[in-house]
Design a protein around this motif. Sequence first.
Motif, short mmCIF file in Angstrom:
data_model
loop_
_atom_site.label_atom_id
_atom_site.label_comp_id
_atom_site.label_asym_id
_atom_site.label_seq_id
_atom_site.Cartn_x
_atom_site.Cartn_y
_atom_site.Cartn_z
N GLN A 72 60.14 -4.63 -33.96
CA GLN A 72 59.17 -5.73 -33.90
C GLN A 72 58.03 -5.39 -32.94
O GLN A 72 56.86 -5.66 -33.22
N GLU A 73 58.38 -4.79 -31.81
CA GLU A 73 57.36 -4.44 -30.83
C GLU A 73 56.43 -3.36 -31.36
O GLU A 73 55.21 -3.38 -31.10
N LEU A 74 56.98 -2.43 -32.12
CA LEU A 74 56.14 -1.40 -32.72
C LEU A 74 55.17 -1.99 -33.74
O LEU A 74 54.01 -1.56 -33.85
N GLN A 75 55.63 -2.98 -34.49
CA GLN A 75 54.74 -3.64 -35.45
C GLN A 75 53.60 -4.35 -34.73
O GLN A 75 52.44 -4.29 -35.17
N LEU A 76 53.91 -4.99 -33.61
CA LEU A 76 52.86 -5.64 -32.82
C LEU A 76 51.88 -4.61 -32.27
O LEU A 76 50.66 -4.81 -32.27
N ARG A 77 52.43 -3.48 -31.79
CA ARG A 77 51.56 -2.42 -31.27
C ARG A 77 50.62 -1.90 -32.35
O ARG A 77 49.42 -1.71 -32.12
N ASP A 78 51.18 -1.67 -33.54
CA ASP A 78 50.38 -1.12 -34.62
C ASP A 78 49.34 -2.12 -35.13
O ASP A 78 48.28 -1.73 -35.64
N THR A 79 49.64 -3.41 -34.98
CA THR A 79 48.71 -4.43 -35.44
C THR A 79 47.61 -4.71 -34.43
O THR A 79 46.42 -4.79 -34.76
N PHE A 80 48.01 -4.84 -33.16
CA PHE A 80 47.07 -5.27 -32.13
C PHE A 80 46.70 -4.18 -31.14
O PHE A 80 45.84 -4.39 -30.28
N GLY A 81 47.35 -3.03 -31.19
CA GLY A 81 47.08 -1.97 -30.24
C GLY A 81 47.92 -2.13 -28.99
O GLY A 81 48.67 -3.10 -28.82
N THR A 82 47.78 -1.17 -28.07
CA THR A 82 48.54 -1.19 -26.82
C THR A 82 47.94 -2.21 -25.88
O THR A 82 46.76 -2.13 -25.54
N GLY A 83 48.75 -3.16 -25.45
CA GLY A 83 48.27 -4.18 -24.53
C GLY A 83 48.27 -3.69 -23.10
O GLY A 83 48.84 -2.65 -22.77
N ALA A 84 47.60 -4.44 -22.24
CA ALA A 84 47.60 -4.13 -20.81
C ALA A 84 48.78 -4.80 -20.16
O ALA A 84 48.88 -6.02 -20.15
#
Length: 441
Positions: free
Chosen positions: A414-426
């Motif tokens: 799930q976290e990888l999907q968020l990363r791929d959708t929104f990019g790496t967060g701060a």
Amino acid sequence: MSQESDHGRTIAAHGSRIDAYVDRYAARATGMVASEVRALFAVASRPEVVSLAGGMPYVTALPLDVVGELVSDLVARRGPVALQYGSGQGDPHLREQICDVMRLEGIEGNADDVVVTVGSQQALDLITRIFIDPGDVILAEGPSYVGALGTFAAYQAKIVHIAMDDEGIVPESLAQTIYALQTAGSRIKFLYTIPTFQNPAGVTLNAERRGQVLEICQRAGVLIVEDNPYGLLGFDGDPMRALRADNPDGVVYLGSFSKTLAPGFRVGWALAPHAIRDKLVLAMESAVLSHSTFTQLAVGEYLATQPWREQIKTFRELYRERRDTMLSSLEALMPVGCTWTRPRGGFFVWATLPEGLDSKVLLPRAVAERVAFVPGTGFFADGSGGRFMRLSYCYPEPERIREGVRRLAGVIEQELQLRDTFGTGAYPDHIGVDTPGPDLA
């Protein structure tokens, strides 16, 4: 003006309504705070949560009825001694038995140089107390045991990490770091290392590197503190030869019965060069006057009357099965981009997350999905290590390990999907050493 207002002004002058003594503590107490990670484990301890976090031995594998009878018989036969004050150095007979245990790792120690402690954690505290002035340098593997880092920070040491790979400390990194620090005028007091089945990484310093580390430290005049709670819990072959076995004058060896018997007895020890031994005894007496005679005699009776080597073999087989379950589950279920160590003993696997993920941010989401781990940030003095996590296989049953890894893999997906959708967060910076609870050590 009301009396209540006067009281409020007094609190404001000396602290806060939360802690009226905040400005009175010693400087070394400033960082002694429980982290939000630790607070999460109040939730993670619920039975529906699979905990891959705690380094708790599986004490149910002990013959608890035999241990109970042994303790009861000890009180009946030797109660007046067992319930009385004892020596600050520890029971003489137990110290001789400890030398027998250490002989399995090639150490020929003298009982006169053994100091019994309240677990090896107290030995760490005593060593740090007698050596460290604020600003002194302690070298430690990166990552390193969170309980040691907390102790070192409490005494205001500067912790400098040494690079480590799958074969343990990198000797070149150790030599270069020592040279740079000594050239800069820093006072290096000792190297702290867990060379065998390291906590948290699970890796073991190989035989060739052991000789190199000893030579580097001896040449530089750097004392080694060898912490070895897992040394007898290897899954293949005989125990590794301890560093102390090859340099009695340059190594303080710390041992514990917490992993090979039970942590509830709280019996550990330090084997130190004679002059250091004297300081440790004085520090021990100032801390607790004397260690528990009762628990020392109970451990001594266990060693004298029970097949403790066979019990260690039972633990080894049990932990080997759980290690195998952990590794096979990670292989089958973890997303691409995750990697992990392959321990040959001990309790822990050290996992690396894909680029852009942070284990500390991941933890509350994992707990919500009923699985827990320890984020890597607690194992570095500067709070780095966000891509890492420690996974423990020692306590859960194999089927729980499989289920825990399944849940964790789902959270990472799930976290990888968020990363791929929104990019790496701060992610917020994490500064300082997390204060561990005993269930996380």
